[in-house]
Design a protein around this motif. Structure first.
Motif, PDB file in Angstrom:
ATOM      1  N   ALA A 193     -23.681 -29.606  54.640  1.00 54.90           N
ATOM      2  CA  ALA A 193     -23.220 -30.991  54.648  1.00 54.90           C
ATOM      3  C   ALA A 193     -21.767 -31.116  54.223  1.00 54.90           C
ATOM      4  CB  ALA A 193     -24.105 -31.832  53.729  1.00 54.90           C
ATOM      5  N   ASN A 194     -21.337 -30.269  53.266  1.00 51.58           N
ATOM      6  CA  ASN A 194     -19.999 -30.418  52.692  1.00 51.58           C
ATOM      7  C   ASN A 194     -19.066 -29.251  52.975  1.00 51.58           C
ATOM      8  OD1 ASN A 194     -20.965 -32.817  51.383  1.00 51.58           O
ATOM      9  ND2 ASN A 194     -21.860 -31.524  49.785  1.00 51.58           N
ATOM     10  N   ASN A 195     -19.603 -28.172  53.566  1.00 53.64           N
ATOM     11  CA  ASN A 195     -18.846 -26.937  53.800  1.00 53.64           C
ATOM     12  C   ASN A 195     -18.455 -26.239  52.497  1.00 53.64           C
ATOM     13  OD1 ASN A 195     -18.869 -26.932  56.661  1.00 53.64           O
ATOM     14  ND2 ASN A 195     -17.227 -28.456  56.677  1.00 53.64           N
ATOM     15  N   TYR A 196     -19.055 -26.629  51.405  1.00 58.05           N
ATOM     16  CA  TYR A 196     -18.896 -25.958  50.117  1.00 58.05           C
ATOM     17  C   TYR A 196     -20.021 -26.436  49.206  1.00 58.05           C
ATOM     18  CZ  TYR A 196     -16.943 -30.359  48.378  1.00 58.05           C
ATOM     19  OH  TYR A 196     -16.771 -31.671  48.036  1.00 58.05           O
ATOM     20  N   VAL A 197     -20.202 -25.756  48.094  1.00 60.12           N
ATOM     21  CA  VAL A 197     -21.231 -26.114  47.125  1.00 60.12           C
ATOM     22  C   VAL A 197     -20.541 -26.660  45.887  1.00 60.12           C
ATOM     23  CG1 VAL A 197     -23.170 -25.304  45.730  1.00 60.12           C
ATOM     24  CG2 VAL A 197     -22.782 -24.339  48.010  1.00 60.12           C
TER      25      VAL A 197
END
Length: 292
Positions: A193-197
Protein backbone atom coordinates in the motif's frame (compact mmCIF):
# COMPACT_ATOMS: atom_id res chain seq x y z
CA UNK A 1 70.19 -64.77 23.95
CA UNK A 2 68.51 -66.60 26.73
CA UNK A 3 69.00 -63.72 29.08
CA UNK A 4 67.54 -61.30 26.60
CA UNK A 5 64.58 -63.56 26.09
CA UNK A 6 64.19 -63.84 29.79
CA UNK A 7 64.21 -60.05 30.09
CA UNK A 8 61.91 -59.33 27.19
CA UNK A 9 59.37 -62.02 27.73
CA UNK A 10 58.24 -60.72 31.11
CA UNK A 11 57.70 -57.30 29.58
CA UNK A 12 55.65 -58.76 26.80
CA UNK A 13 53.67 -60.82 29.23
CA UNK A 14 52.98 -57.85 31.46
CA UNK A 15 52.21 -55.46 28.58
CA UNK A 16 49.48 -57.60 27.15
CA UNK A 17 47.26 -57.63 30.20
CA UNK A 18 47.75 -53.92 30.63
CA UNK A 19 46.59 -53.20 27.07
CA UNK A 20 43.55 -55.38 27.56
CA UNK A 21 42.81 -53.72 30.84
CA UNK A 22 42.82 -50.29 29.19
CA UNK A 23 40.66 -51.44 26.27
CA UNK A 24 37.93 -52.98 28.37
CA UNK A 25 36.94 -49.79 30.27
CA UNK A 26 36.83 -47.86 26.99
CA UNK A 27 34.55 -50.45 25.44
CA UNK A 28 32.38 -50.47 28.53
CA UNK A 29 32.13 -46.66 28.52
CA UNK A 30 31.27 -46.64 24.81
CA UNK A 31 28.58 -49.29 25.26
CA UNK A 32 27.21 -47.44 28.27
CA UNK A 33 27.08 -44.17 26.30
CA UNK A 34 25.13 -45.74 23.43
CA UNK A 35 22.80 -47.53 25.83
CA UNK A 36 22.02 -44.25 27.63
CA UNK A 37 21.45 -42.52 24.31
CA UNK A 38 19.11 -45.29 23.19
CA UNK A 39 17.18 -45.16 26.47
CA UNK A 40 16.88 -41.40 26.15
CA UNK A 41 15.49 -41.72 22.63
CA UNK A 42 13.05 -44.37 23.75
CA UNK A 43 11.86 -42.16 26.59
CA UNK A 44 11.37 -39.21 24.25
CA UNK A 45 9.46 -41.43 21.82
CA UNK A 46 7.24 -42.72 24.62
CA UNK A 47 6.57 -39.17 25.81
CA UNK A 48 5.62 -38.11 22.29
CA UNK A 49 3.27 -41.06 21.93
CA UNK A 50 1.68 -40.32 25.31
CA UNK A 51 1.24 -36.66 24.39
CA UNK A 52 -0.33 -37.58 21.04
CA UNK A 53 -2.69 -40.03 22.72
CA UNK A 54 -3.67 -37.41 25.29
CA UNK A 55 -4.40 -34.84 22.58
CA UNK A 56 -6.32 -37.38 20.48
CA UNK A 57 -8.54 -38.17 23.47
CA UNK A 58 -9.70 -34.55 23.76
CA UNK A 59 -13.15 -33.58 22.44
CA UNK A 60 -13.34 -32.43 18.83
CA UNK A 61 -13.34 -28.64 18.40
CA UNK A 62 -16.53 -26.87 17.38
CA UNK A 63 -17.70 -27.35 13.81
CA UNK A 64 -17.48 -23.60 13.18
CA UNK A 65 -13.79 -23.51 14.10
CA UNK A 66 -12.45 -23.26 10.55
CA UNK A 67 -14.79 -20.49 9.28
CA UNK A 68 -14.43 -18.55 12.54
CA UNK A 69 -10.62 -18.62 12.34
CA UNK A 70 -10.64 -17.79 8.62
CA UNK A 71 -12.90 -14.76 9.07
CA UNK A 72 -11.32 -13.64 12.36
CA UNK A 73 -7.75 -13.73 11.10
CA UNK A 74 -8.62 -11.72 8.02
CA UNK A 75 -10.32 -9.11 10.21
CA UNK A 76 -7.16 -8.97 12.33
CA UNK A 77 -4.84 -8.72 9.36
CA UNK A 78 -6.79 -6.09 7.43
CA UNK A 79 -8.12 -3.89 10.22
CA UNK A 80 -4.98 -2.19 11.47
CA UNK A 81 -5.35 1.60 10.99
CA UNK A 82 -1.98 2.24 9.38
CA UNK A 83 -2.96 0.20 6.35
CA UNK A 84 -6.74 0.27 6.41
CA UNK A 85 -7.41 3.59 4.62
CA UNK A 86 -4.74 3.54 1.94
CA UNK A 87 -5.19 -0.09 0.94
CA UNK A 88 -8.71 0.36 -0.32
CA UNK A 89 -7.69 3.40 -2.35
CA UNK A 90 -5.64 0.92 -4.41
CA UNK A 91 -8.30 -1.78 -4.34
CA UNK A 92 -8.18 -2.08 -8.13
CA UNK A 93 -4.55 -3.08 -7.91
CA UNK A 94 -3.98 -6.75 -8.76
CA UNK A 95 -1.51 -7.10 -5.90
CA UNK A 96 -4.15 -6.23 -3.32
CA UNK A 97 -6.67 -8.79 -4.52
CA UNK A 98 -3.99 -11.49 -4.84
CA UNK A 99 -3.01 -10.83 -1.25
CA UNK A 100 -6.67 -11.03 -0.21
CA UNK A 101 -6.90 -14.50 -1.78
CA UNK A 102 -3.63 -15.55 -0.14
CA UNK A 103 -4.79 -14.40 3.30
CA UNK A 104 -8.05 -16.32 2.94
CA UNK A 105 -6.40 -19.61 1.94
CA UNK A 106 -3.64 -19.38 4.56
CA UNK A 107 -6.19 -18.58 7.28
CA UNK A 108 -8.24 -21.61 6.23
CA UNK A 109 -5.11 -23.78 6.46
CA UNK A 110 -4.46 -22.51 9.97
CA UNK A 111 -8.10 -23.17 10.85
CA UNK A 112 -7.75 -26.83 9.89
CA UNK A 113 -4.52 -27.06 11.90
CA UNK A 114 -6.33 -25.65 14.92
CA UNK A 115 -9.16 -28.13 14.41
CA UNK A 116 -6.65 -31.00 14.51
CA UNK A 117 -4.90 -29.33 17.49
CA UNK A 118 -1.68 -29.06 15.47
CA UNK A 119 -1.27 -32.82 15.86
CA UNK A 120 -1.46 -33.74 12.18
CA UNK A 121 -1.85 -32.17 8.76
CA UNK A 122 -4.57 -33.68 6.58
CA UNK A 123 -5.21 -33.12 2.91
CA UNK A 124 -7.31 -29.99 3.56
CA UNK A 125 -4.31 -28.21 5.09
CA UNK A 126 -2.14 -29.17 2.15
CA UNK A 127 -4.84 -28.15 -0.33
CA UNK A 128 -5.22 -24.72 1.30
CA UNK A 129 -1.48 -24.14 1.35
CA UNK A 130 -1.21 -25.30 -2.26
CA UNK A 131 -3.92 -22.79 -3.20
CA UNK A 132 -1.89 -20.08 -1.44
CA UNK A 133 1.18 -21.03 -3.48
CA UNK A 134 -0.82 -20.96 -6.71
CA UNK A 135 -2.06 -17.47 -5.88
CA UNK A 136 1.49 -16.25 -5.23
CA UNK A 137 3.10 -17.68 -8.36
CA UNK A 138 0.20 -16.73 -10.66
CA UNK A 139 0.25 -13.07 -9.62
CA UNK A 140 2.72 -10.23 -9.59
CA UNK A 141 3.42 -10.87 -5.92
CA UNK A 142 6.29 -13.07 -7.03
CA UNK A 143 8.02 -10.01 -8.51
CA UNK A 144 8.42 -8.45 -5.04
CA UNK A 145 11.20 -10.42 -3.39
CA UNK A 146 10.52 -9.12 0.14
CA UNK A 147 6.82 -9.96 -0.10
CA UNK A 148 7.49 -13.33 -1.72
CA UNK A 149 10.01 -14.39 0.93
CA UNK A 150 7.74 -13.44 3.83
CA UNK A 151 4.66 -15.15 2.40
CA UNK A 152 6.59 -18.31 1.55
CA UNK A 153 8.08 -18.37 5.05
CA UNK A 154 4.59 -18.34 6.55
CA UNK A 155 3.47 -21.20 4.28
CA UNK A 156 6.57 -23.28 5.10
CA UNK A 157 6.06 -22.78 8.83
CA UNK A 158 2.43 -23.90 8.64
CA UNK A 159 3.49 -26.87 6.53
CA UNK A 160 6.09 -28.26 8.95
CA UNK A 161 4.30 -27.24 12.16
CA UNK A 162 2.33 -30.48 12.80
CA UNK A 163 5.23 -32.84 12.07
CA UNK A 164 6.83 -34.25 15.24
CA UNK A 165 10.24 -34.51 13.58
CA UNK A 166 10.66 -30.71 13.64
CA UNK A 167 9.71 -30.54 17.36
CA UNK A 168 7.84 -27.22 17.15
CA UNK A 169 5.12 -28.10 19.67
CA UNK A 170 6.83 -26.07 22.39
CA UNK A 171 7.15 -22.43 23.52
CA UNK A 172 9.66 -21.74 20.73
CA UNK A 173 7.19 -22.90 18.08
CA UNK A 174 4.44 -20.83 19.72
CA UNK A 175 6.66 -17.75 19.58
CA UNK A 176 7.38 -18.33 15.89
CA UNK A 177 3.69 -18.77 15.12
CA UNK A 178 2.79 -15.58 17.00
CA UNK A 179 5.42 -13.51 15.19
CA UNK A 180 4.50 -14.83 11.74
CA UNK A 181 0.77 -14.40 12.35
CA UNK A 182 1.34 -10.82 13.40
CA UNK A 183 3.86 -9.64 10.83
CA UNK A 184 3.63 -11.78 7.69
CA UNK A 185 0.43 -10.69 5.95
CA UNK A 186 0.08 -7.23 7.61
CA UNK A 187 3.64 -6.23 6.67
CA UNK A 188 3.03 -7.29 3.07
CA UNK A 189 -0.21 -5.28 2.99
CA UNK A 190 1.53 -2.26 4.45
CA UNK A 191 4.42 -2.56 2.01
CA UNK A 192 2.21 -2.92 -1.06
CA UNK A 193 0.00 0.00 0.00
CA UNK A 194 2.80 2.44 0.88
CA UNK A 195 5.88 0.97 -0.86
CA UNK A 196 7.56 0.94 2.56
CA UNK A 197 6.86 -0.26 6.10
CA UNK A 198 6.28 2.46 8.68
CA UNK A 199 8.21 2.12 11.96
CA UNK A 200 5.12 3.08 13.99
CA UNK A 201 3.29 0.16 12.42
CA UNK A 202 5.97 -2.26 13.62
CA UNK A 203 6.00 -0.79 17.12
CA UNK A 204 2.28 -1.00 17.70
CA UNK A 205 2.08 -4.50 16.22
CA UNK A 206 4.02 -5.98 19.13
CA UNK A 207 0.90 -5.96 21.28
CA UNK A 208 -0.68 -8.36 18.81
CA UNK A 209 2.37 -10.65 19.12
CA UNK A 210 1.85 -11.00 22.88
CA UNK A 211 -1.92 -11.32 22.43
CA UNK A 212 -1.50 -14.08 19.84
CA UNK A 213 0.99 -15.95 22.04
CA UNK A 214 -1.41 -15.79 24.99
CA UNK A 215 -4.62 -16.72 23.19
CA UNK A 216 -3.05 -19.48 21.08
CA UNK A 217 -1.35 -21.13 24.06
CA UNK A 218 -4.32 -23.46 24.91
CA UNK A 219 -4.76 -24.31 21.22
CA UNK A 220 -1.08 -24.98 20.63
CA UNK A 221 -0.60 -26.92 23.89
CA UNK A 222 -4.07 -28.13 24.95
CA UNK A 223 -2.81 -30.14 27.92
CA UNK A 224 -1.65 -29.06 31.38
CA UNK A 225 1.57 -27.72 29.87
CA UNK A 226 -0.47 -25.12 28.01
CA UNK A 227 -2.13 -23.91 31.21
CA UNK A 228 1.26 -23.58 32.88
CA UNK A 229 2.65 -21.72 29.88
CA UNK A 230 -0.37 -19.41 30.08
CA UNK A 231 0.99 -18.22 33.42
CA UNK A 232 3.90 -16.75 31.43
CA UNK A 233 2.25 -15.56 28.22
CA UNK A 234 -0.69 -14.05 30.12
CA UNK A 235 1.33 -11.68 32.34
CA UNK A 236 3.48 -10.71 29.36
CA UNK A 237 0.35 -9.76 27.42
CA UNK A 238 -1.06 -7.79 30.36
CA UNK A 239 2.27 -6.01 30.86
CA UNK A 240 2.48 -5.11 27.16
CA UNK A 241 -1.10 -3.78 27.28
CA UNK A 242 -0.38 -1.57 30.29
CA UNK A 243 2.84 -0.27 28.75
CA UNK A 244 1.22 0.66 25.44
CA UNK A 245 -2.19 1.81 26.72
CA UNK A 246 -1.57 2.70 30.34
CA UNK A 247 -4.35 2.41 32.92
CA UNK A 248 -7.08 3.27 30.42
CA UNK A 249 -10.55 1.78 29.82
CA UNK A 250 -9.20 0.11 26.69
CA UNK A 251 -6.47 -1.61 28.69
CA UNK A 252 -8.89 -2.79 31.39
CA UNK A 253 -11.33 -4.13 28.77
CA UNK A 254 -8.54 -6.01 26.99
CA UNK A 255 -7.26 -7.48 30.26
CA UNK A 256 -10.78 -8.47 31.37
CA UNK A 257 -11.36 -10.42 28.14
CA UNK A 258 -7.96 -12.09 28.50
CA UNK A 259 -8.63 -13.14 32.10
CA UNK A 260 -12.04 -14.55 31.15
CA UNK A 261 -10.47 -16.56 28.33
CA UNK A 262 -7.83 -17.95 30.69
CA UNK A 263 -10.40 -18.94 33.31
CA UNK A 264 -12.32 -20.87 30.68
CA UNK A 265 -9.32 -23.17 30.15
CA UNK A 266 -9.98 -24.69 33.60
CA UNK A 267 -13.62 -25.57 32.82
CA UNK A 268 -13.36 -28.87 30.99
CA UNK A 269 -14.29 -30.65 28.80
CA UNK A 270 -16.74 -28.13 27.32
CA UNK A 271 -14.13 -25.47 26.71
CA UNK A 272 -12.02 -27.89 24.66
CA UNK A 273 -14.74 -27.62 22.01
CA UNK A 274 -15.36 -23.87 22.10
CA UNK A 275 -11.78 -22.79 22.89
CA UNK A 276 -10.93 -21.89 19.25
CA UNK A 277 -14.01 -19.64 19.08
CA UNK A 278 -13.04 -17.96 22.36
CA UNK A 279 -9.48 -17.45 21.11
CA UNK A 280 -10.41 -15.81 17.85
CA UNK A 281 -13.05 -13.69 19.59
CA UNK A 282 -10.49 -12.44 22.10
CA UNK A 283 -8.00 -11.58 19.37
CA UNK A 284 -10.61 -9.74 17.30
CA UNK A 285 -11.73 -7.76 20.35
CA UNK A 286 -8.12 -6.85 21.12
CA UNK A 287 -7.50 -5.63 17.57
CA UNK A 288 -10.80 -3.77 17.22
CA UNK A 289 -10.35 -2.02 20.56
CA UNK A 290 -6.64 -1.25 20.30
CA UNK A 291 -6.38 -0.42 16.58
CA UNK A 292 -9.20 2.09 16.54
Amino acid sequence: MTKENETTNPDQQTSTPLDGATDEPIQEKTADFFSRSQRRQEQQHQQQQASQAQVAALPTPHRYTVPAIAVGLNVIWWQQPLIYHQVWQNAGNWQIWSLVAYSIFSAIALGFLVKTRFARADWRVWASLAASLIVIFNSQLRSRFEVLALLLLFICFLLILPFQAFQLKNPLGLAGLSILLTFSVPICINYLANNYVEPDFLKQSWLLVFATAFYFTPLFLPTAKGRKLGLITGPLFILATLILEGFSPIAFLTIAVALAAYCLTFIRPLTYQIQPLVVIFGLVVTVMVYYH
